[in-house]
Design a protein around this motif. Structure first.
Motif, PDB file in Angstrom:
ATOM      1  N   ARG A  71       6.838   4.434   0.572  1.00 24.03           N
ATOM      2  CA  ARG A  71       6.577   3.837  -0.744  1.00 24.03           C
ATOM      3  C   ARG A  71       5.425   4.581  -1.403  1.00 24.03           C
ATOM      4  O   ARG A  71       4.265   4.420  -1.004  1.00 24.03           O
ATOM      5  CB  ARG A  71       6.186   2.355  -0.599  1.00 24.03           C
ATOM      6  CG  ARG A  71       7.302   1.449  -0.169  1.00 24.03           C
ATOM      7  CD  ARG A  71       6.884  -0.001  -0.375  1.00 24.03           C
ATOM      8  NE  ARG A  71       7.858  -0.934   0.156  1.00 24.03           N
ATOM      9  CZ  ARG A  71       7.749  -1.552   1.334  1.00 24.03           C
ATOM     10  NH1 ARG A  71       6.695  -1.318   2.086  1.00 24.03           N
ATOM     11  NH2 ARG A  71       8.680  -2.374   1.752  1.00 24.03           N
ATOM     12  N   LYS A  72       5.740   5.364  -2.423  1.00 22.88           N
ATOM     13  CA  LYS A  72       4.681   6.043  -3.168  1.00 22.88           C
ATOM     14  C   LYS A  72       5.192   6.398  -4.558  1.00 22.88           C
ATOM     15  O   LYS A  72       6.394   6.354  -4.827  1.00 22.88           O
ATOM     16  CB  LYS A  72       4.199   7.290  -2.426  1.00 22.88           C
ATOM     17  CG  LYS A  72       5.275   8.258  -1.991  1.00 22.88           C
ATOM     18  CD  LYS A  72       4.656   9.324  -1.097  1.00 22.88           C
ATOM     19  CE  LYS A  72       5.719  10.247  -0.532  1.00 22.88           C
ATOM     20  NZ  LYS A  72       5.168  11.222   0.412  1.00 22.88           N
ATOM     21  N   GLY A  73       4.270   6.698  -5.439  1.00 26.56           N
ATOM     22  CA  GLY A  73       4.643   7.070  -6.798  1.00 26.56           C
ATOM     23  C   GLY A  73       5.371   5.963  -7.535  1.00 26.56           C
ATOM     24  O   GLY A  73       4.950   4.803  -7.528  1.00 26.56           O
ATOM     25  N   LYS A  74       6.497   6.322  -8.156  1.00 23.19           N
ATOM     26  CA  LYS A  74       7.252   5.360  -8.965  1.00 23.19           C
ATOM     27  C   LYS A  74       7.820   4.230  -8.114  1.00 23.19           C
ATOM     28  O   LYS A  74       7.920   3.086  -8.583  1.00 23.19           O
ATOM     29  CB  LYS A  74       8.391   6.075  -9.704  1.00 23.19           C
ATOM     30  CG  LYS A  74       7.918   6.991 -10.816  1.00 23.19           C
ATOM     31  CD  LYS A  74       9.096   7.641 -11.523  1.00 23.19           C
ATOM     32  CE  LYS A  74       8.615   8.553 -12.649  1.00 23.19           C
ATOM     33  NZ  LYS A  74       9.738   9.240 -13.327  1.00 23.19           N
ATOM     34  N   LYS A  83       0.846  -1.190   0.000  1.00 27.05           N
ATOM     35  CA  LYS A  83       0.000   0.000   0.000  1.00 27.05           C
ATOM     36  C   LYS A  83       0.888   1.250   0.000  1.00 27.05           C
ATOM     37  O   LYS A  83       2.055   1.207   0.376  1.00 27.05           O
ATOM     38  CB  LYS A  83      -0.873   0.025   1.258  1.00 27.05           C
ATOM     39  CG  LYS A  83      -1.754  -1.218   1.437  1.00 27.05           C
ATOM     40  CD  LYS A  83      -3.084  -1.052   0.748  1.00 27.05           C
ATOM     41  CE  LYS A  83      -4.107  -2.089   1.173  1.00 27.05           C
ATOM     42  NZ  LYS A  83      -3.700  -3.473   0.975  1.00 27.05           N
ATOM     43  N   GLU A  84       0.289   2.369  -0.396  1.00 31.10           N
ATOM     44  CA  GLU A  84       1.038   3.627  -0.384  1.00 31.10           C
ATOM     45  C   GLU A  84       1.350   4.039   1.052  1.00 31.10           C
ATOM     46  O   GLU A  84       0.522   3.894   1.951  1.00 31.10           O
ATOM     47  CB  GLU A  84       0.226   4.729  -1.073  1.00 31.10           C
ATOM     48  CG  GLU A  84       1.018   6.022  -1.221  1.00 31.10           C
ATOM     49  CD  GLU A  84       0.320   7.044  -2.098  1.00 31.10           C
ATOM     50  OE1 GLU A  84       0.444   8.244  -1.787  1.00 31.10           O
ATOM     51  OE2 GLU A  84      -0.343   6.647  -3.075  1.00 31.10           O
ATOM     52  N   SER A  85       2.557   4.515   1.268  1.00 27.77           N
ATOM     53  CA  SER A  85       2.992   4.948   2.585  1.00 27.77           C
ATOM     54  C   SER A  85       4.011   6.069   2.402  1.00 27.77           C
ATOM     55  O   SER A  85       4.443   6.351   1.278  1.00 27.77           O
ATOM     56  CB  SER A  85       3.628   3.772   3.338  1.00 27.77           C
ATOM     57  OG  SER A  85       4.889   3.461   2.775  1.00 27.77           O
ATOM     58  N   ASN A 144       5.625  -3.128  -6.625  1.00 24.94           N
ATOM     59  CA  ASN A 144       4.436  -3.951  -6.905  1.00 24.94           C
ATOM     60  C   ASN A 144       4.466  -4.588  -8.286  1.00 24.94           C
ATOM     61  O   ASN A 144       3.521  -5.280  -8.670  1.00 24.94           O
ATOM     62  CB  ASN A 144       3.163  -3.111  -6.765  1.00 24.94           C
ATOM     63  CG  ASN A 144       2.736  -2.956  -5.320  1.00 24.94           C
ATOM     64  OD1 ASN A 144       3.003  -3.836  -4.492  1.00 24.94           O
ATOM     65  ND2 ASN A 144       2.081  -1.854  -5.004  1.00 24.94           N
ATOM     66  N   GLU A 145       5.558  -4.365  -9.024  1.00 27.44           N
ATOM     67  CA  GLU A 145       5.625  -4.839 -10.418  1.00 27.44           C
ATOM     68  C   GLU A 145       5.417  -6.356 -10.514  1.00 27.44           C
ATOM     69  O   GLU A 145       4.686  -6.841 -11.377  1.00 27.44           O
ATOM     70  CB  GLU A 145       6.981  -4.446 -11.012  1.00 27.44           C
ATOM     71  CG  GLU A 145       7.106  -4.739 -12.498  1.00 27.44           C
ATOM     72  CD  GLU A 145       8.480  -4.359 -13.036  1.00 27.44           C
ATOM     73  OE1 GLU A 145       8.773  -4.747 -14.185  1.00 27.44           O
ATOM     74  OE2 GLU A 145       9.243  -3.683 -12.326  1.00 27.44           O
TER      75      GLU A 145
END
Length: 419
Positions: A178-181, A173-175, A187-188
Motif C-alpha cells: 500500500r503506497k502512493g495512490k 501505514k505505507e507498506s 485511507n479516504e
C-alpha cells in the motif's frame, strides 16, 4: 447358503473437523451415505463461565461475556450489562443507548460476514471467504478504535459505555503493498471521525452484499446444496426453542428488537426478513437481508449521534468510575475509583433476566443477587445450544454432506454452547 449381516456403522464427525465450527463432536450412525442418527457431544470446551462469574465483582466478568459467542462480542456484553442495570434500577444516558444500538448492528454484520464466508467455504465456495473478510476488517477497526481490542472489547459497562466514539480513525501505514495512490484510496474514509467512517461504510456496504449475492444466490451448485436441505417447519422451530435467523427462516417474524425493544430499537426503522420454506437456502437469504437492514440502522444511529452530543456514562461514582482528571484533583473521586476497581459495587437483592437479539438468536443473562458485590447465580441462555439440540431430528434421513450444510446454517460457535 451363507448369510451376511448388514448393519449401520458409526462415524465421528469432529471435533477437529474444519466444518464442525468449533469443538463439536458429532457421532453419526450411517446407513451407507444416509444419516440414521446424529448425536452431538458437548463438553470439550467447557470453561465454567457462569461459575467463574459468581466469584468475581460484576464488572470483572464483562470480559468473560466476549469469550462466549466470540463472533458476537458486544451483543453478549449487552445482555449481561442490561441485567445488572435492571437490578440496580439505572438506565444509561441516551447517547450511550444509541452507541449500543450502533455497535449491536456492527456486531451483527461482523457475525454474518464470518458466517457467510465460512458457510461458503464449507460448501466449496472459496472466493466468498476472501470477499467477506475484506469488509470485516474495516468493521474490526471500529471495535479496536473504541475499545483497544479487535475482538474481546469489554466496551459496554453498567451505566453506559467505556468511552465516547473517537474523533479519528486509525489509518493504514505505507507498506510495499500500500503506497502512493493506493494508500490514499484506502485511507479516504479514515480522514474524519468514526461517524464519518461508518457513514461511508454504510453507503458502500449494500454494493458489497450485492457482490456476495452475485456469487451465491443464483449459483446452481449453492442451490443444490441448500434448497430443500434441513427443512425446519415453524412448529418444530418453536418446539425446539429456536430463535434468530433459524426461527425467522421458518417464516416466524419474531425479533426481540421489535417485540421487546431495548436500547434505542424502538426509535429506528428497519424490517424483519422472514423465510418461506425453512431450509438452508431460506436461512441464507434471511441473514443476507439482515445485513442490509443492519446497514439501515447504522445510518440512522450515525445521523442521531452526529446531531446529539452528550454523556455516555452515568454520573454516578458508585457504579461508574470518575474521570482520570477528577481522580487526580479530588480525594473523594480517588476513593470512589479505588473502591470501584477493588471491591466493585453491591447490587440490591433480587433477580433479573435480560435478553437481546444477538446475531444467532436470543442471547440472555439471568442474574440472582443476594445483595453482594458479585452474582449469587448467573445463568446464560445461548441460542446455539437450543439449535444444536435439534440436530438429530433435522438431519435424520439426509446425506452426509448435508450435515455439513446444516451445521453451517446453524451458525454454531462453541464458546456459548459449551460455556
Amino acid at each position: 447358503m451363507m448369510t451376511q449381516e448388514i448393519r449401520n456403522y458409526t462415524m465421528n464427525f469432529g471435533p477437529q473437523h474444519p466444518a464442525a465450527h468449533g469443538v463439536l463432536r458429532l457421532v453419526l450412525e450411517m446407513d451407507g451415505e444416509t444419516v440414521m442418527r446424529a448425536d452431538p457431544h458437548v463438553g470439550l470446551l467447557h470453561r465454567a463461565t457462569e461459575k467463574l462469574a459468581e466469584s468475581k465483582p460484576f464488572n470483572q466478568s464483562i470480559g468473560y461475556m466476549d469469550r462466549l459467542d466470540y463472533m458476537s462480542m458486544m451483543c453478549n456484553e449487552h445482555a449481561y450489562v442490561l441485567a445488572i442495570e435492571r437490578l440496580l434500577g439505572i438506565e444509561a444516558p441516551e447517547r450511550a443507548l444509541y452507541i449500543r444500538t450502533l455497535f449491536d448492528e456492527i456486531t451483527r454484520i461482523l457475525n454474518h460476514l464470518l458466517w457467510i464466508g465460512s458457510n461458503g467455504l464449507d460448501l466449496g465456495a472459496m472466493a466468498l471467504f476472501l470477499y467477506a473478510f475484506r469488509e470485516r476488517e474495516e468493521l474490526m477497526d471500529c471495535y479496536e478504535a473504541v475499545s483497544g481490542a479487535r475482538m474481546h472489547a469489554a466496551y459496554y459497562r453498567p451505566g453506559g459505555v467505556y468511552r465516547d466514539l473517537p474523533d479519528t480513525m486509525p489509518k493504514y501505514k505505507e507498506s510495499p503493498w500500500r503506497k502512493g495512490k493506493v494508500l490514499t484510496r484506502v485511507n479516504e474514509w479514515r480522514e474524519g471521525s468514526m461517524l464519518d467512517f461508518l457513514d461511508a461504510f454504510a453507503d458502500d456496504f449494500p454494493r458489497r452484499v450485492d457482490e456476495y449475492e452475485t456469487l451465491l444466490t443464483d449459483n446452481r451448485i449453492w442451490k443444490q446444496r441448500t434448497v430443500g436441505i434441513g427443512v425446519v417447519p415453524p412448529e418444530q422451530a418453536m418446539a425446539w426453542g429456536m430463535s434468530g435467523p433459524m426461527l425467522r427462516g421458518s417464516g416466524i417474524a419474531w425479533d426481540l428488537r421489535k417485540k421487546q425493544p431495548y436500547a434505542k430499537y424502538a426509535d429506528v426503522d428497519f424490517d424483519i426478513p422472514v423465510g418461506v420454506t425453512g431450509d438452508c437456502y431460506d436461512r441464507y437469504l434471511v441473514r443476507v437481508e439482515e445485513m442490509r437492514q443492519s446497514t439501515r440502522i447504522i445510518k440512522q444511529c450515525v445521523a442521531w449521534l452526529r446531531a446529539n452530543p452528550g454523556p455516555v456514562m452515568l454520573d454516578n461514582f458508585k457504579v461508574s468510575p470518575p474521570s482520570r482528571e477528577a481522580m487526580k484533583d479530588d480525594m473523594e473521586a480517588l476513593i470512589h475509583h479505588f473502591k470501584l476497581f477493588t471491591e466493585g459495587y453491591c447490587v440490591p437483592e433480587g433477580e433479573a433476566y435480560a435478553a437481546v437479539e444477538a446475531p444467532k438468536g436470543e442471547f440472555a443473562a439471568y442474574i440472582v443477587s443476594d445483595g453482594a458485590n458479585k452474582p449469587f447465580r448467573l445463568k446464560l441462555r445461548a441460542p446455539g445450544f437450543a439449535h444444536l439440540s435439534s440436530m438429530d431430528s433435522i438431519v435424520r434421513g439426509h446425506m452426509l454432506p448435508d450435515v455439513v450444510a446444516m451445521i453451517g446454517t446453524y451458525d454454531i460457535v462453541f464458546g456459548e454452547i459449551d460455556r
